[in-house]
Design a protein around this motif. Structure first.
Motif, PDB file in Angstrom:
ATOM      1  N   ILE A  17       0.846  -1.203   0.000  1.00  0.00           N
ATOM      2  CA  ILE A  17       0.000   0.000   0.000  1.00  0.00           C
ATOM      3  C   ILE A  17       0.877   1.246   0.000  1.00  0.00           C
ATOM      4  CG2 ILE A  17      -1.689   1.323   1.341  1.00  0.00           C
ATOM      5  CD1 ILE A  17      -2.920  -1.130  -0.003  1.00  0.00           C
ATOM      6  N   ASP A  18       1.896   1.278   0.850  1.00  0.00           N
ATOM      7  CA  ASP A  18       2.785   2.435   0.940  1.00  0.00           C
ATOM      8  C   ASP A  18       3.547   2.685  -0.354  1.00  0.00           C
ATOM      9  OD1 ASP A  18       1.967   2.794   3.558  1.00  0.00           O
ATOM     10  OD2 ASP A  18       3.742   1.840   4.433  1.00  0.00           O
ATOM     11  N   ALA A  19       3.742   1.648  -1.161  1.00  0.00           N
ATOM     12  CA  ALA A  19       4.485   1.775  -2.418  1.00  0.00           C
ATOM     13  C   ALA A  19       3.613   2.234  -3.588  1.00  0.00           C
ATOM     14  CB  ALA A  19       5.154   0.444  -2.761  1.00  0.00           C
ATOM     15  N   LEU A  20       2.299   2.306  -3.408  1.00  0.00           N
ATOM     16  CA  LEU A  20       1.413   2.715  -4.501  1.00  0.00           C
ATOM     17  C   LEU A  20       1.701   4.158  -4.894  1.00  0.00           C
ATOM     18  CD1 LEU A  20      -1.949   1.167  -3.250  1.00  0.00           C
ATOM     19  CD2 LEU A  20      -0.523   0.357  -5.149  1.00  0.00           C
ATOM     20  N   GLN A  21       1.875   4.384  -6.166  1.00  0.00           N
ATOM     21  CA  GLN A  21       2.145   5.736  -6.647  1.00  0.00           C
ATOM     22  C   GLN A  21       0.878   6.426  -7.157  1.00  0.00           C
ATOM     23  OE1 GLN A  21       5.242   7.403  -6.363  1.00  0.00           O
ATOM     24  NE2 GLN A  21       5.333   5.667  -4.967  1.00  0.00           N
ATOM     25  N   ALA A  22      -0.048   5.657  -7.667  1.00  0.00           N
ATOM     26  CA  ALA A  22      -1.279   6.231  -8.217  1.00  0.00           C
ATOM     27  C   ALA A  22      -2.225   6.635  -7.096  1.00  0.00           C
ATOM     28  CB  ALA A  22      -1.959   5.212  -9.126  1.00  0.00           C
ATOM     29  N   PRO A  23      -3.092   7.622  -7.345  1.00  0.00           N
ATOM     30  CA  PRO A  23      -4.105   7.987  -6.352  1.00  0.00           C
ATOM     31  C   PRO A  23      -4.957   6.761  -6.013  1.00  0.00           C
ATOM     32  CG  PRO A  23      -4.089   9.564  -8.151  1.00  0.00           C
ATOM     33  CD  PRO A  23      -3.212   8.430  -8.561  1.00  0.00           C
ATOM     34  N   THR A  24      -5.109   6.489  -4.739  1.00  0.00           N
ATOM     35  CA  THR A  24      -5.786   5.279  -4.283  1.00  0.00           C
ATOM     36  C   THR A  24      -6.620   5.571  -3.046  1.00  0.00           C
ATOM     37  OG1 THR A  24      -3.918   3.943  -5.066  1.00  0.00           O
ATOM     38  CG2 THR A  24      -5.404   2.891  -3.494  1.00  0.00           C
ATOM     39  N   VAL A  25      -7.767   4.907  -2.966  1.00  0.00           N
ATOM     40  CA  VAL A  25      -8.572   4.935  -1.751  1.00  0.00           C
ATOM     41  C   VAL A  25      -8.649   3.509  -1.238  1.00  0.00           C
ATOM     42  CG1 VAL A  25     -10.836   5.387  -0.731  1.00  0.00           C
ATOM     43  CG2 VAL A  25      -9.937   6.913  -2.503  1.00  0.00           C
ATOM     44  N   VAL A  26      -8.266   3.342   0.023  1.00  0.00           N
ATOM     45  CA  VAL A  26      -8.403   2.048   0.675  1.00  0.00           C
ATOM     46  C   VAL A  26      -9.597   2.167   1.606  1.00  0.00           C
ATOM     47  CG1 VAL A  26      -7.323   0.284   2.109  1.00  0.00           C
ATOM     48  CG2 VAL A  26      -5.918   1.646   0.549  1.00  0.00           C
ATOM     49  N   GLU A  27     -10.590   1.324   1.374  1.00  0.00           N
ATOM     50  CA  GLU A  27     -11.830   1.338   2.161  1.00  0.00           C
ATOM     51  C   GLU A  27     -11.848   0.103   3.055  1.00  0.00           C
ATOM     52  OE1 GLU A  27     -16.627   0.830   1.474  1.00  0.00           O
ATOM     53  OE2 GLU A  27     -15.400   1.509  -0.203  1.00  0.00           O
ATOM     54  N   PHE A  28     -11.953   0.336   4.346  1.00  0.00           N
ATOM     55  CA  PHE A  28     -12.034  -0.756   5.309  1.00  0.00           C
ATOM     56  C   PHE A  28     -13.475  -0.898   5.781  1.00  0.00           C
ATOM     57  CE2 PHE A  28      -7.660   0.689   5.625  1.00  0.00           C
ATOM     58  CZ  PHE A  28      -6.965  -0.505   5.607  1.00  0.00           C
ATOM     59  N   GLY A  29     -13.959  -2.137   5.829  1.00  0.00           N
ATOM     60  CA  GLY A  29     -15.319  -2.382   6.289  1.00  0.00           C
ATOM     61  C   GLY A  29     -15.579  -3.873   6.366  1.00  0.00           C
ATOM     62  N   ALA A  30     -16.859  -4.206   6.418  1.00  0.00           N
ATOM     63  CA  ALA A  30     -17.281  -5.610   6.452  1.00  0.00           C
ATOM     64  C   ALA A  30     -18.558  -5.737   5.636  1.00  0.00           C
ATOM     65  CB  ALA A  30     -17.511  -6.063   7.887  1.00  0.00           C
ATOM     66  N   ASN A  31     -18.692  -6.855   4.941  1.00  0.00           N
ATOM     67  CA  ASN A  31     -19.850  -7.050   4.070  1.00  0.00           C
ATOM     68  C   ASN A  31     -21.170  -7.029   4.825  1.00  0.00           C
ATOM     69  OD1 ASN A  31     -18.328  -7.282   1.657  1.00  0.00           O
ATOM     70  ND2 ASN A  31     -17.791  -9.360   2.225  1.00  0.00           N
ATOM     71  N   TRP A  32     -21.193  -7.413   6.076  1.00  0.00           N
ATOM     72  CA  TRP A  32     -22.419  -7.476   6.867  1.00  0.00           C
ATOM     73  C   TRP A  32     -22.717  -6.162   7.600  1.00  0.00           C
ATOM     74  CZ3 TRP A  32     -21.006  -6.218  11.680  1.00  0.00           C
ATOM     75  CH2 TRP A  32     -19.711  -6.501  12.076  1.00  0.00           C
ATOM     76  N   CYS A  33     -21.804  -5.206   7.552  1.00  0.00           N
ATOM     77  CA  CYS A  33     -21.917  -3.943   8.300  1.00  0.00           C
ATOM     78  C   CYS A  33     -22.964  -3.016   7.686  1.00  0.00           C
ATOM     79  CB  CYS A  33     -20.548  -3.264   8.316  1.00  0.00           C
ATOM     80  SG  CYS A  33     -20.552  -1.576   8.929  1.00  0.00           S
ATOM     81  N   GLY A  34     -23.955  -2.649   8.476  1.00  0.00           N
ATOM     82  CA  GLY A  34     -25.008  -1.747   8.012  1.00  0.00           C
ATOM     83  C   GLY A  34     -24.492  -0.379   7.604  1.00  0.00           C
ATOM     84  N   TYR A  35     -23.543   0.165   8.343  1.00  0.00           N
ATOM     85  CA  TYR A  35     -22.957   1.468   7.997  1.00  0.00           C
ATOM     86  C   TYR A  35     -22.242   1.384   6.646  1.00  0.00           C
ATOM     87  CZ  TYR A  35     -23.719   2.946  12.841  1.00  0.00           C
ATOM     88  OH  TYR A  35     -24.281   3.272  14.051  1.00  0.00           O
ATOM     89  N   CYS A  36     -21.557   0.261   6.431  1.00  0.00           N
ATOM     90  CA  CYS A  36     -20.836   0.056   5.171  1.00  0.00           C
ATOM     91  C   CYS A  36     -21.811  -0.040   4.003  1.00  0.00           C
ATOM     92  CB  CYS A  36     -19.985  -1.206   5.249  1.00  0.00           C
ATOM     93  SG  CYS A  36     -18.752  -1.180   6.558  1.00  0.00           S
ATOM     94  N   GLN A  37     -22.882  -0.776   4.195  1.00  0.00           N
ATOM     95  CA  GLN A  37     -23.894  -0.919   3.145  1.00  0.00           C
ATOM     96  C   GLN A  37     -24.540   0.424   2.830  1.00  0.00           C
ATOM     97  OE1 GLN A  37     -26.414  -3.982   4.757  1.00  0.00           O
ATOM     98  NE2 GLN A  37     -24.810  -5.532   4.614  1.00  0.00           N
ATOM     99  N   ALA A  38     -24.842   1.211   3.858  1.00  0.00           N
ATOM    100  CA  ALA A  38     -25.475   2.516   3.652  1.00  0.00           C
ATOM    101  C   ALA A  38     -24.545   3.500   2.942  1.00  0.00           C
ATOM    102  CB  ALA A  38     -25.916   3.098   4.993  1.00  0.00           C
ATOM    103  N   ALA A  39     -23.255   3.341   3.122  1.00  0.00           N
ATOM    104  CA  ALA A  39     -22.291   4.263   2.517  1.00  0.00           C
ATOM    105  C   ALA A  39     -22.025   3.972   1.048  1.00  0.00           C
ATOM    106  CB  ALA A  39     -20.976   4.218   3.293  1.00  0.00           C
ATOM    107  N   GLN A  40     -22.434   2.815   0.547  1.00  0.00           N
ATOM    108  CA  GLN A  40     -22.067   2.435  -0.816  1.00  0.00           C
ATOM    109  C   GLN A  40     -22.637   3.359  -1.887  1.00  0.00           C
ATOM    110  OE1 GLN A  40     -19.492   0.356  -1.300  1.00  0.00           O
ATOM    111  NE2 GLN A  40     -19.576   0.459   0.944  1.00  0.00           N
ATOM    112  N   ALA A  41     -23.857   3.847  -1.721  1.00  0.00           N
ATOM    113  CA  ALA A  41     -24.432   4.752  -2.729  1.00  0.00           C
ATOM    114  C   ALA A  41     -23.661   6.070  -2.805  1.00  0.00           C
ATOM    115  CB  ALA A  41     -25.911   4.983  -2.461  1.00  0.00           C
ATOM    116  N   PRO A  42     -23.394   6.762  -1.688  1.00  0.00           N
ATOM    117  CA  PRO A  42     -22.606   7.990  -1.804  1.00  0.00           C
ATOM    118  C   PRO A  42     -21.168   7.746  -2.269  1.00  0.00           C
ATOM    119  CG  PRO A  42     -23.250   7.622   0.495  1.00  0.00           C
ATOM    120  CD  PRO A  42     -23.929   6.592  -0.342  1.00  0.00           C
ATOM    121  N   ILE A  43     -20.592   6.614  -1.895  1.00  0.00           N
ATOM    122  CA  ILE A  43     -19.241   6.301  -2.368  1.00  0.00           C
ATOM    123  C   ILE A  43     -19.256   6.134  -3.885  1.00  0.00           C
ATOM    124  CG2 ILE A  43     -17.444   4.519  -2.386  1.00  0.00           C
ATOM    125  CD1 ILE A  43     -18.071   4.114   0.647  1.00  0.00           C
TER     126      ILE A  43
END
Length: 110
Positions: A17-43
């Protein structure tokens, strides 16, 4: 294009991850997480204007080293990286505008 919203159970090493040169977003979550599911549309809405930014979704949880190395405590957490360095971080984002503003900080092609 269909966006993959599943979090990967396998994570790269922090050195990768630290070696990536291109613009990158690392998203941490869980498939069962309600907050994660709700955030998918705005993401997805925010990423629609930034197709050149790499988006890595990583399943996080107890014993997951990559999330701990970034100090992740709540899901979803989005880490915005430019040349492998953290530029911005959003925890439990609910609006596409905040995500788009953070994306603009790393996406020089937009």
């Amino acid at each position: 294009m269909t966006t993959n919203t599943a979090y990967s159970a396998t994570a790269p090493d922090r050195t990768e991850i630290d070696a990536l040169q291109a613009p990158t977003v690392v998203e941490f979550g869980a498939n069962w997480c309600g907050y994660c599911q709700a955030a998918q549309a705005p993401i997805a809405a925010a990423f629609a204007r930034h197709p050149g930014v790499r988006h890595i979704r990583i399943e996080d949880g107890k014993g997951r080293k990559l999330g701990r190395s970034f100090g992740v405590k709540l899901w979803p957490t989005l880490i915005f990286l430019n040349e492998g360095r953290e530029v911005a971080r959003l925890v439990r984002p609910v609006e596409a505008k905040a995500i788009a503003e953070a994306l603009a900080r790393i996406d020089t092609e937009a």
